[in-house]
Design a protein around this motif. Sequence first.
Motif, short mmCIF file in Angstrom:
data_model
loop_
_atom_site.label_atom_id
_atom_site.label_comp_id
_atom_site.label_asym_id
_atom_site.label_seq_id
_atom_site.Cartn_x
_atom_site.Cartn_y
_atom_site.Cartn_z
N GLU A 18 0.87 -1.26 0.13
CA GLU A 18 -0.08 -0.04 0.05
C GLU A 18 0.86 1.22 0.17
OE1 GLU A 18 -3.42 0.34 -0.27
OE2 GLU A 18 -3.01 -1.80 -0.90
N MET A 19 1.45 1.64 1.24
CA MET A 19 2.41 2.84 1.31
C MET A 19 3.40 2.31 2.13
SD MET A 19 1.36 5.60 -0.62
CE MET A 19 0.08 5.78 -1.83
N LEU A 20 4.01 1.29 2.04
CA LEU A 20 4.95 0.75 2.68
C LEU A 20 6.27 0.81 2.07
CD1 LEU A 20 5.68 -0.70 5.48
CD2 LEU A 20 5.53 -2.77 4.38
N ASN A 21 7.51 1.42 2.55
CA ASN A 21 8.63 1.47 1.81
C ASN A 21 9.78 1.19 2.58
OD1 ASN A 21 10.16 2.11 -0.43
ND2 ASN A 21 10.28 4.52 -0.15
N VAL A 22 10.64 0.35 1.88
CA VAL A 22 11.95 -0.13 2.66
C VAL A 22 12.80 0.07 1.63
CG1 VAL A 22 13.03 -2.13 3.71
CG2 VAL A 22 10.56 -1.86 3.91
N THR A 23 13.73 1.02 1.85
CA THR A 23 14.86 1.21 0.92
C THR A 23 16.20 1.79 1.71
OG1 THR A 23 15.33 2.73 -0.91
CG2 THR A 23 13.88 3.70 0.60
N ASP A 24 17.36 1.63 1.01
CA ASP A 24 18.59 2.36 1.73
C ASP A 24 19.30 2.68 0.38
OD1 ASP A 24 20.56 3.23 3.28
OD2 ASP A 24 21.01 1.26 4.21
N ALA A 25 19.34 3.91 0.13
CA ALA A 25 19.89 4.60 -1.09
C ALA A 25 21.45 4.54 -0.91
CB ALA A 25 19.31 5.85 -1.60
N ALA A 26 22.36 3.64 -1.05
CA ALA A 26 23.58 3.42 -0.79
C ALA A 26 24.61 4.30 -1.52
CB ALA A 26 23.90 1.92 -0.59
N LEU A 27 24.37 5.55 -1.68
CA LEU A 27 25.26 6.65 -2.36
C LEU A 27 26.51 6.75 -1.83
CD1 LEU A 27 25.80 8.09 -4.99
CD2 LEU A 27 24.61 9.93 -4.22
N VAL A 28 27.71 6.21 -1.79
CA VAL A 28 29.03 6.58 -1.41
C VAL A 28 30.09 7.06 -2.18
CG1 VAL A 28 30.91 5.15 -0.18
CG2 VAL A 28 28.53 4.20 0.16
N VAL A 29 30.30 8.17 -1.42
CA VAL A 29 31.13 9.08 -2.17
C VAL A 29 32.55 8.69 -1.96
CG1 VAL A 29 32.08 11.33 -2.51
CG2 VAL A 29 29.59 10.90 -2.16
N ARG A 30 33.38 8.49 -2.81
CA ARG A 30 34.81 7.73 -2.77
C ARG A 30 35.90 8.72 -2.97
NH1 ARG A 30 34.34 2.33 -1.89
NH2 ARG A 30 32.18 1.68 -1.99
N ASP A 31 37.09 8.52 -2.67
CA ASP A 31 38.16 9.42 -2.79
C ASP A 31 38.95 9.11 -4.05
OD1 ASP A 31 40.50 10.98 -2.77
OD2 ASP A 31 40.84 10.36 -0.47
N HIS A 32 38.85 9.95 -5.10
CA HIS A 32 39.64 9.64 -6.25
C HIS A 32 40.90 10.38 -6.45
CE1 HIS A 32 35.01 9.56 -7.91
NE2 HIS A 32 35.48 8.18 -7.45
N ALA A 33 41.56 10.79 -5.39
CA ALA A 33 42.76 11.58 -5.49
C ALA A 33 43.61 10.29 -5.32
CB ALA A 33 42.83 12.39 -4.25
N LEU A 34 44.58 10.10 -6.42
CA LEU A 34 45.64 9.03 -6.35
C LEU A 34 46.69 9.49 -5.34
CD1 LEU A 34 46.68 6.30 -7.43
CD2 LEU A 34 47.63 7.48 -9.17
N TYR A 35 47.14 10.71 -5.44
CA TYR A 35 48.19 11.31 -4.66
C TYR A 35 47.89 12.41 -3.82
CZ TYR A 35 50.84 9.20 -8.71
OH TYR A 35 51.35 8.34 -9.46
N VAL A 36 48.51 12.79 -2.64
CA VAL A 36 48.49 14.16 -2.04
C VAL A 36 49.84 14.81 -2.17
CG1 VAL A 36 46.80 13.26 -0.59
CG2 VAL A 36 49.23 12.98 0.21
N VAL A 37 49.87 16.04 -2.15
CA VAL A 37 51.12 16.73 -2.05
C VAL A 37 51.70 16.68 -0.63
CG1 VAL A 37 52.10 19.01 -2.56
CG2 VAL A 37 50.21 18.39 -3.97
N ASP A 38 53.14 16.47 -0.71
CA ASP A 38 53.69 16.29 0.44
C ASP A 38 53.96 17.63 1.28
OD1 ASP A 38 55.58 15.78 2.64
OD2 ASP A 38 56.93 14.65 1.33
N PRO A 39 53.11 17.88 2.40
CA PRO A 39 53.16 19.28 3.03
C PRO A 39 54.52 19.67 3.42
CG PRO A 39 52.22 17.47 4.32
CD PRO A 39 52.21 16.60 3.30
#
Length: 972
Positions: free
Chosen positions: A907-928
Amino acid sequence: MEGSLRHWVLLGLILILVPAPMEAQSITAGSVQGIVIGEANRPIADAIVTLRDLTTGAERWLETTSDGRFAFVMLYSGAYELKAEQLGYKPALVRDVMVSAGEKVVLAVALVPTSPPVTEIDSVRLGGTPVSRPGAAFGFPYALAERMPLDGHELSSLGAVHTRGDGLSVDGLSSRFTALSLDGLTHGVARHPVLPTSGVDAIALPLTAFQGAAVLHTPTDVEWGDFPGSLLGGFTRLGSEDFEFALFADFAGIPGAASDYFNPNDVDHASWRGGVLLSGPIVRDTVRFAIGAEAQRVQAPVAQPWIPTGWDSLVIATATDSHSVDLGGYLGPRAVQRELISAFGRFDWDFSQNHRAAVAASLGTFTDDEVPVGPSGIVAIGAPAEGTDIIGTGAVLSRFSPVMGNELRVGFETSKRSYTGNLIPGTRIGGTFIGFGTDPAQPGEFKRTGVTLSDALQLSLGSVQLKLGVFAGYTSHDQTYAFGSAGSYWFADPAAFGTGRGAFAGSSSAVSTARYASGRVGGSLQNMWTVFSGLDLLIGLRWDGEWLPTNDLVLNERWQELTGIRNDSIRSFVSKWSPRFAFRWSVGPTSEWIVQGVAARYRGGVEPSVMSEAIRESGRTTVSRGIGDVGWSGVTGPDVQDLGARLSILGPDFRDAGTAGLSFGIARRLGSAGLMEVATHYRHTDYLARRHDLNRLPAPAELDQYGRPVYGALVKEGSVIAPGPGSNRRFDEFELVSALDLDGFSDSWGVTARLEQPVGRFLRFLASYTYSKTTDNWLTGRAEGPYAELSPFPDGLDGRDWTDGTSDLDVPHRAALGVELRPLGRDGLTLAGLYRYSSGLPFTPGFPRGADLNGDGSESNDPAFIDDGITGVTALLADWDCLRPGGFAERNGCRDPALSMLEVWVEMLNVTDAALVVRDHALYVVDPNASLVRDPATGTVTVPLLLNDNFGKPVAYRGSGRSLRFGLRVNY
């Protein structure tokens, strides 16, 4: 394409003169035609055929011709039943005749001889077989829209069911190229040029207002135009035969919330939705109405804007102690609220069997207490967005004689969107995903108003069937917006944040408003020809003309003085042609098989965001940048400098985007109400506006250790790298000067399989799968603004255009599986489920925000060089086959994990978990802790790099978790 236009015109004239025994054509109404036969399949003349609309109760009748044929035209979408009678024969009743707009249903009704008195009637159920246009369109049955668990419950949410896109993004084109239509008229909404608009594109089009909808991928009829992508259209609900009243409501609260990524019960939230529908006759069999209203408040619990790190509390404490700013709201989950109200109404008036009129209106308004910025944006807590849409349509359908009909339509639209900030400048800390404040794409206000008039005359001159159309429209736009007006900061770590040492970019404008209007006119000619029974050919030609707002472009005299290039020189009128060719072959006495092919050209109107930018960015926006002591939040450091004006230029041949589309499909009816189809498609879109910086240095100032061109003198502040202010610019009176050239393209091809099948009386399921591939040279910027649309290798890489590759919107695999169970029959309890799967989006391995390695002014567009000499890279290669050592990362060569979602509805019963995971796309970091090393002899600069140990790992979660929704629907 334009050069071959004369061949299309010649072919069109030839086919138009060929005999064409076929009924008139319509995009808003369907038809039922056929033959009444008796013994030995002999046609029965003068039989009485009655067609009854099961929704409205309206009846039409006619007598068969001498060859036993009949044709009912100008039928609205819906369910009908047809009865045929003749003296000496047993009457025949055909039930569940499903009619769709723009389609015809062909019937052969057999009457059995009988002696009077007649006491029985033959009855046969045609079944609700979905109308199939394999490859060209995806139709949505009414029950699908009514029962399936769809987010938002508005027209664009149907994009979750078909598998050639997501929402309004279809076949690898962004949502701005997909049009919406209401009752045969296309309309647009005000859109932000950068921020995602998913979920608010169709606020005035709730699903409760419609009785049928479809996604048209390659529309055949020439009346469909003014868009280069796909079209999502719906037809409003008709008034019923008797008074009907319905109430519905649902509710979700804390006890029904859960998530695998955070605890939703840490924040108070409660969501509800409710509505009312009323329909019935005003004058029985003549005037009917249907009205409805819906309101909802969604309080969605959302996770902390970034996955907790060791710096969280330190950053918050630094903001309080050093800058007297409270950022405590960023430390945990919160409830984000959206309020939406929509209403619609439709009135139909049947003057007679051959003349009818309809008026419909719809409106919607929404308020978000937090601007949606997408996965890559900076979350601005407490920054609201709001909008309002109003749409009105009117139509008069007339059949003046058996050989002439006409459809007159008029439409009106007005739309507004407003976005604000939270008074904190957008800020990112180091190589992490910690970001807070106002995204640089905020704030802004956008308005759109338009009117449309169209008329289509349909002629049946013997065996020739023609349609001649004319149309005109007027649209005005009003946009107030300047990218970066709130300012953006990058700091290496919390300590640098506290002292205000990092990098800054921002803009200010005395005039940031673009107001313009454009008009359009057009005409079309179309012919359909039945080669033989079951095989139909269509050929058509559409012409559109559009006036461009040349007088609204402001000449920048200083730029013209320096370069000789005008920024206000575009054509005042654009003329465009759109040919169409299609065939449809229905095989078998009841069209058990359908084969369809389409080849067409589609042209859209000039993109409002591009035109508005050219008007707005005429040199009146000043850009400021700095690296070093830049301050923070209203305190400007001494190293921030004004760098000059930002300017956007359209080429003299500026025009709208165009698409050439091909599709071919085969469909098979399964039983009385099932369908299976397989189709393939190809789409090529050209004249996409690509951004090129005319004010960058004509040659690189230096190269990095991998040969990357560097357009400026790099300055390092910890792990933050940016060009010294002004060092990357050719003319110091200007900053970014964008040439919006029409050299962009997008190619997409794919194969789709679809199945829809009822099983018995209580179960029905549908399944769809698409494999596709999209390539382009068009950088979308990932909703990060104009600087992110610049190519990191503007002069090419290894002799080729680096941008030519996998599209930002390429999703190879999409699947959807829906199930509907009615254990108590048609009007009882309903259990429905929807499972969706899609490949993850592609990405280019690069660097964290705040590292502008090539010095072009963009802190997010530089690909990494795959150097296996850097510690840890060799071990990473085993897990990521998209990383190939010895070269720069391929554009979108890597891909995030696939996404899947399961939703269940009782009827109006909803079960959901929208798993939108943001991932790190940086291969390197600058050595501080290391410095830049320059070699004057070779002209190179070495940037010290470290492997990012977090590469490919989650850095943020965007989703509201699972929610249990309880509801009730009552009908009278």
